[in-house]
Design a protein around this motif. Sequence first.
Motif, short mmCIF file in Angstrom:
data_model
loop_
_atom_site.label_atom_id
_atom_site.label_comp_id
_atom_site.label_asym_id
_atom_site.label_seq_id
_atom_site.Cartn_x
_atom_site.Cartn_y
_atom_site.Cartn_z
N ALA A 98 0.83 -1.21 0.00
CA ALA A 98 0.00 0.00 0.00
C ALA A 98 0.87 1.26 0.00
CB ALA A 98 -0.94 -0.01 1.20
N LYS A 99 1.96 1.22 0.73
CA LYS A 99 2.84 2.40 0.84
C LYS A 99 3.62 2.64 -0.45
CE LYS A 99 6.75 4.11 3.53
NZ LYS A 99 7.70 3.80 4.58
N ARG A 101 3.09 1.26 -3.58
CA ARG A 101 2.24 1.28 -4.78
C ARG A 101 2.98 0.76 -6.02
NH1 ARG A 101 -2.41 1.01 -3.44
NH2 ARG A 101 -3.16 1.85 -5.39
N LYS A 102 4.09 0.04 -5.81
CA LYS A 102 4.89 -0.49 -6.91
C LYS A 102 4.10 -1.56 -7.66
CE LYS A 102 9.24 -2.48 -8.17
NZ LYS A 102 10.38 -3.24 -7.84
N LYS A 103 4.28 -1.59 -8.97
CA LYS A 103 3.61 -2.57 -9.83
C LYS A 103 4.53 -3.78 -10.05
CE LYS A 103 0.12 0.20 -10.97
NZ LYS A 103 -1.22 0.01 -10.62
N VAL A 122 -4.82 -4.77 -2.81
CA VAL A 122 -3.55 -4.52 -3.51
C VAL A 122 -3.51 -5.16 -4.90
CG1 VAL A 122 -2.22 -4.20 -1.38
CG2 VAL A 122 -2.44 -6.50 -2.35
N GLN A 125 -1.98 -3.81 -8.24
CA GLN A 125 -0.53 -3.70 -8.38
C GLN A 125 0.07 -4.88 -9.15
OE1 GLN A 125 -0.47 -2.06 -4.01
NE2 GLN A 125 1.60 -2.04 -4.81
#
Length: 173
Positions: A98-99, A101-103, A122, A125
């Motif tokens: 969540a922090k 937000r990397k895909k 999540v 992502q």
Amino acid sequence: RFCFVCHAKKQIPFVPSGKRMRRALVAEIQKHYPQYKTAVDVGAGDCGLARLIARDCNMHVTAIENTALSITLARIKNYIHSAKNVKLVTADAFEYLAKTRKKYDIGIAYLGPSVNGNLINVAEQFRVLITLAVPIPGIKPTRVLKRVGGGTMYGRKWYVNNIYVYETPLKKS
């Protein structure tokens, strides 16, 4: 104030994935997603699955774990096996995802039924989300690989070791 005993009671116990399940997961990734290059292992334990996917699928794997014993084992085993394509992150997986937000191309989770529903938060992502043994409640998987080796006991309930593949966006059942 942090209470280790309270925190430990909320943790899902570490259950290593079986050899048949790991082989089935690697075969699924190699067959359907050979072009994908990044994965995240949510609740990675000692990183055994992350190391295997990194090696056999030629992927960069972020392995997220927050229990002290598993982190210690993961560091030792990653060093012994020269797991250069495995990045160990010490954090609560859901908070980390969540922090940042990397895909990622693929998200993999071998979690218990009490927390599998959190994957919905999540899911955007990942291009593909794969759960082992326990499906995401209320979401229809794209594919299910059935009976890939034994089962897993969570609480007092037995879950057959199926592999649930969800191609995002997730669709309600």
